[in-house]
Design a protein around this motif. Structure first.
Motif, mmCIF file in Angstrom:
data_model
loop_
_atom_site.group_PDB
_atom_site.id
_atom_site.type_symbol
_atom_site.label_atom_id
_atom_site.label_comp_id
_atom_site.label_asym_id
_atom_site.label_seq_id
_atom_site.Cartn_x
_atom_site.Cartn_y
_atom_site.Cartn_z
ATOM 1 N N THR A 79 0.808 -1.223 0.000
ATOM 2 C CA THR A 79 0.000 0.000 0.000
ATOM 3 C C THR A 79 0.836 1.265 0.000
ATOM 4 O O THR A 79 0.306 2.332 -0.260
ATOM 5 C CB THR A 79 -0.934 0.060 1.226
ATOM 6 O OG1 THR A 79 -0.201 -0.310 2.364
ATOM 7 C CG2 THR A 79 -2.119 -0.826 1.059
ATOM 8 N N PHE A 80 2.106 1.151 0.293
ATOM 9 C CA PHE A 80 2.914 2.366 0.317
ATOM 10 C C PHE A 80 4.010 2.360 -0.749
ATOM 11 O O PHE A 80 3.942 3.112 -1.725
ATOM 12 C CB PHE A 80 3.499 2.570 1.720
ATOM 13 C CG PHE A 80 4.497 3.678 1.804
ATOM 14 C CD1 PHE A 80 4.273 4.879 1.152
ATOM 15 C CD2 PHE A 80 5.666 3.528 2.520
ATOM 16 C CE1 PHE A 80 5.198 5.914 1.221
ATOM 17 C CE2 PHE A 80 6.594 4.556 2.591
ATOM 18 C CZ PHE A 80 6.355 5.745 1.945
ATOM 19 N N VAL A 81 4.991 1.474 -0.610
ATOM 20 C CA VAL A 81 6.182 1.551 -1.461
ATOM 21 C C VAL A 81 5.834 1.378 -2.943
ATOM 22 O O VAL A 81 6.159 2.232 -3.778
ATOM 23 C CB VAL A 81 7.232 0.507 -1.023
ATOM 24 C CG1 VAL A 81 8.453 0.588 -1.916
ATOM 25 C CG2 VAL A 81 7.621 0.733 0.424
ATOM 26 N N LEU A 82 5.122 0.296 -3.269
ATOM 27 C CA LEU A 82 4.838 0.028 -4.676
ATOM 28 C C LEU A 82 3.889 1.063 -5.267
ATOM 29 O O LEU A 82 4.052 1.506 -6.401
ATOM 30 C CB LEU A 82 4.263 -1.386 -4.845
ATOM 31 C CG LEU A 82 5.282 -2.518 -4.674
ATOM 32 C CD1 LEU A 82 4.610 -3.871 -4.824
ATOM 33 C CD2 LEU A 82 6.419 -2.392 -5.683
ATOM 34 N N ARG A 83 2.898 1.472 -4.465
ATOM 35 C CA ARG A 83 1.955 2.461 -4.983
ATOM 36 C C ARG A 83 2.649 3.788 -5.206
ATOM 37 O O ARG A 83 2.440 4.452 -6.212
ATOM 38 C CB ARG A 83 0.777 2.646 -4.021
ATOM 39 C CG ARG A 83 -0.102 1.437 -3.858
ATOM 40 C CD ARG A 83 -0.654 0.910 -5.168
ATOM 41 N NE ARG A 83 -1.554 1.823 -5.855
ATOM 42 C CZ ARG A 83 -2.837 1.949 -5.590
ATOM 43 N NH1 ARG A 83 -3.413 1.220 -4.654
ATOM 44 N NH2 ARG A 83 -3.585 2.808 -6.265
ATOM 45 N N SER A 84 3.485 4.155 -4.257
ATOM 46 C CA SER A 84 4.170 5.432 -4.353
ATOM 47 C C SER A 84 5.126 5.455 -5.543
ATOM 48 O O SER A 84 5.300 6.472 -6.203
ATOM 49 C CB SER A 84 4.921 5.688 -3.047
ATOM 50 O OG SER A 84 5.788 6.767 -3.183
#
Ligand SMILES: Nc1ncnc2c1ncn2[C@@H]1O[C@H](COP(=O)(O)OP(=O)(O)OP(=O)(O)O)[C@@H](O)[C@H]1O
Ligand SMILES: [Mg+2]
Lengths: 262, 262
Positions: A169-174
């Motif tokens: 939810t954070f690294v890949l999306r960002s």
């Protein structure tokens, strides 16, 4: 009525220039007597017989399957390695010089070596595609992962968002805008390498077919193959754009919102 | 609940040393609402990051719920100064609020209830499916607060949450924070550079000097618990208290003007 007009305008924008170019080609080549540059009329005439038979399943399909396999493998390798390298400064310091070295090697140069190692089967061709596609994906993923917002890093720390949830939810999306950029570059690299990997020591595929046409002086057929390649490129890029519009809908929205607030 | 003793923080990087905090000692009792007020750049954010376990002190101790802080403490939430950037633009408002609960492995049904309740508490029940960038600054701030409430923290730290919103929104948000605190009974540490705001909100105000930063005074605010923007702010006691805080800050300024910074 207005919707019809905007719809028409989009269609014109999409096919307008291609039609003009085809017309120019048609008339410019109409009287051509150069064997290597046959009239477009002849190219189009041989097109159905050349491509709508066995060649579709025996050459086009194997090419596309290898492209898909190589491209997907490159996506996985590039993103996994990119996240690992981008997340850790230590890893980066160790790996970066090696990456620069490997990246500088043009994948076609690897073809003879890979033939020796992996034989002349599909594996080699897929490896060539991977060797070319992985770099734009990897390097863009590293950039994307490095560029995560420090405020969001703190947010995740504070709220205990860690592990797989953080990655998803954070690294890949960002990093997804950069990952998509890399994936788009990799796609065109992949199409090129798909053809190149089949030119030598091959028994099927688009590149192999090209090579055959050339040695048999079948120039209209060869040119029709160029059209096929172009069409494959267009279809894949449309497919890509569709996926991208889904994955990055938030990004476009955010950028539009920023523009209007400025 | 919160205890800070002889806390000192020196940032050391790029060949430049910045003494953000020199010597800070104070404590906050369970369920208390304390404001830390200090001029811009005096190290308020640094203090919160130390309390939140996001950075380590140069010397001195930080205790949360009787334990020394060595990482983000359990049951502590932060509303960051850059609230807009602390929300994930690829998640809807509801998903943003829900994320810390997922990390805490709260069951789905309970999660939905908490998200709904906390969004309703900040008056944003209607915005649950919007993306953060579709909201105004004040609304984004309320989402950040809702996320903190849903987390059900025992300690809530807020970093100048209302610095960037207009006066009317600010007044509303101040009352919102008071009501949230009264309703949920958490220990609240609220950082601001606004003297009026600190006196209006808190039961106790810790006044910081400008850099090199020390605690100037720890002042009890003996205003009635029920506060009202018009009534409270025009009461004689409020005016007296804010006058006193203002004087302290002013005195500190003059003093730091004569003692050269080392
Ligand atoms: N990561 C960092 N590295 C180096 N110096 C820093 C860092 N963070 C803050 N500082 C410095 O420490 C001092 C205090 O910064 P801090 O952000 O804590 O102040 P603040 O009171 O929150 O300011 P503001 O009211 O503007 O938010 C400043 O001089 C700042 O430049
Ligand atoms: Mg700050």
């Amino acid at each position: 009525m207005k919707a019809v007009i905007t719809g028409l305008r989009r269609v014109v924008a999409l096919v307008g220039l291609p039609i003009v170019l085809l017309l120019v080609w048609w008339f410019a080549s109409a009287d051509s007597h150069t064997a290597a540059m046959p009239p477009l009329k002849r190219i189009l005439k041989v097109f159905p017989d050349t491509w709508f038979g066995e060649r579709l399943t025996d050459d086009v399909l194997p090419s596309l399957i290898r492209l898909t396999e190589g491209y997907c493998a490159a996506l996985v390798i590039g993103i996994v390695a990119g996240v690992a390298i981008g997340s850790s400064r230590t890893v980066r310091a160790f790996v970066e010089p090696v990456l620069e070295f490997l990246r500088a090697i043009p994948p076609p140069a690897l073809v003879p070596i890979l033939f020796l190692i992996a034989g002349i089967g599909d594996t080699t061709k897929i490896l060539v595609i991977i060797a070319g596609c992985v770099w734009p994906i990897l390097l863009n993923t590293v950039e994307g992962v490095r560029g995560v917002d420090p405020v969001l890093v703190d947010t995740c720390l504070t709220y205990r968002v860690s592990g797989l949830l953080r990655l998803r939810t954070f690294v890949l999306r960002s990093a997804s805008p950069q990952i998509m950029t890399g994936a788009r570059q990799a796609l065109s690299v992949g199409i090129i390498l798909m053809v190149i990997s089949e030119l030598k020591a091959s028994t099927d595929g688009l590149g192999y077919t090209f090579e055959q046409f050339q040695t048999r002086f079948q120039y209209p057929q060869m040119w029709s193959g160029v059209l096929v390649l172009g069409l494959i490129g267009v279809v894949l890029s449309l497919l890509f754009r569709f996926v991208e519009s889904r994955v990055l809908a938030w990004h476009r929205g955010q950028r539009a919102a920023e523009r209007t607030s400025l | 609940m919160l205890k800070v003793q002889s806390l000192r923080k020196v940032y050391d990087g790029h060949g430049r040393q910045v003494e953000a905090l020199r010597d800070i000692t104070f404590s906050v009792n369970p369920g208390e609402f304390v404001c830390v007020v200090g001029p811009s750049g005096c190290g308020k954010t640094t203090l919160l990051r130390l309390l939140g376990g996001l950075i380590a002190p140069t010397s001195g101790t930080v205790m949360v719920e009787g334990r020394p802080v060595s990482g983000p403490p359990d049951g502590l939430a932060i509303v960051f100064q850059e609230y807009g950037r602390s929300l994930m633009p690829w998640l809807r408002v509801r998903e943003n609020v829900e994320l810390p609960l997922k990390a805490k492995r709260v069951p789905r049904a309970e999660r939905a209830a908490l998200v709904h309740e906390s969004l309703a508490a900040v008056g944003l029940a209607d915005a649950a499916t919007a993306y953060p960038w579709q909201l105004s600054g004040g609304m984004q701030q309320r989402v950040a607060i809702a996320r903190a409430i849903a987390f059900q923290p025992r300690v809530l730290l807020m970093d100048e949450p209302f610095a960037a919103v207009d006066a009317q929104t600010r007044a509303d948000l101040e009352d919102l924070v008071r009501s949230v605190w009264q309703r949920f009974g958490m220990t609240m540490l609220f950082v601001t550079h606004d003297i009026d705001e600190s006196v209006y909100l808190a039961e106790r105000v810790v006044i910081l000097s400008s850099s090199p930063t020390i605690v100037l005074e720890d002042l009890a605010i003996d205003l009635p618990a029920q506060r009202d923007q018009l009534e409270t702010r025009s009461s004689a006691r409020f005016v007296e208290l804010r006058h006193h805080v203002y004087e302290q800050v002013q005195k500190a300024k003059n003093r730091s003007a004569v003692t050269p910074v080392v």
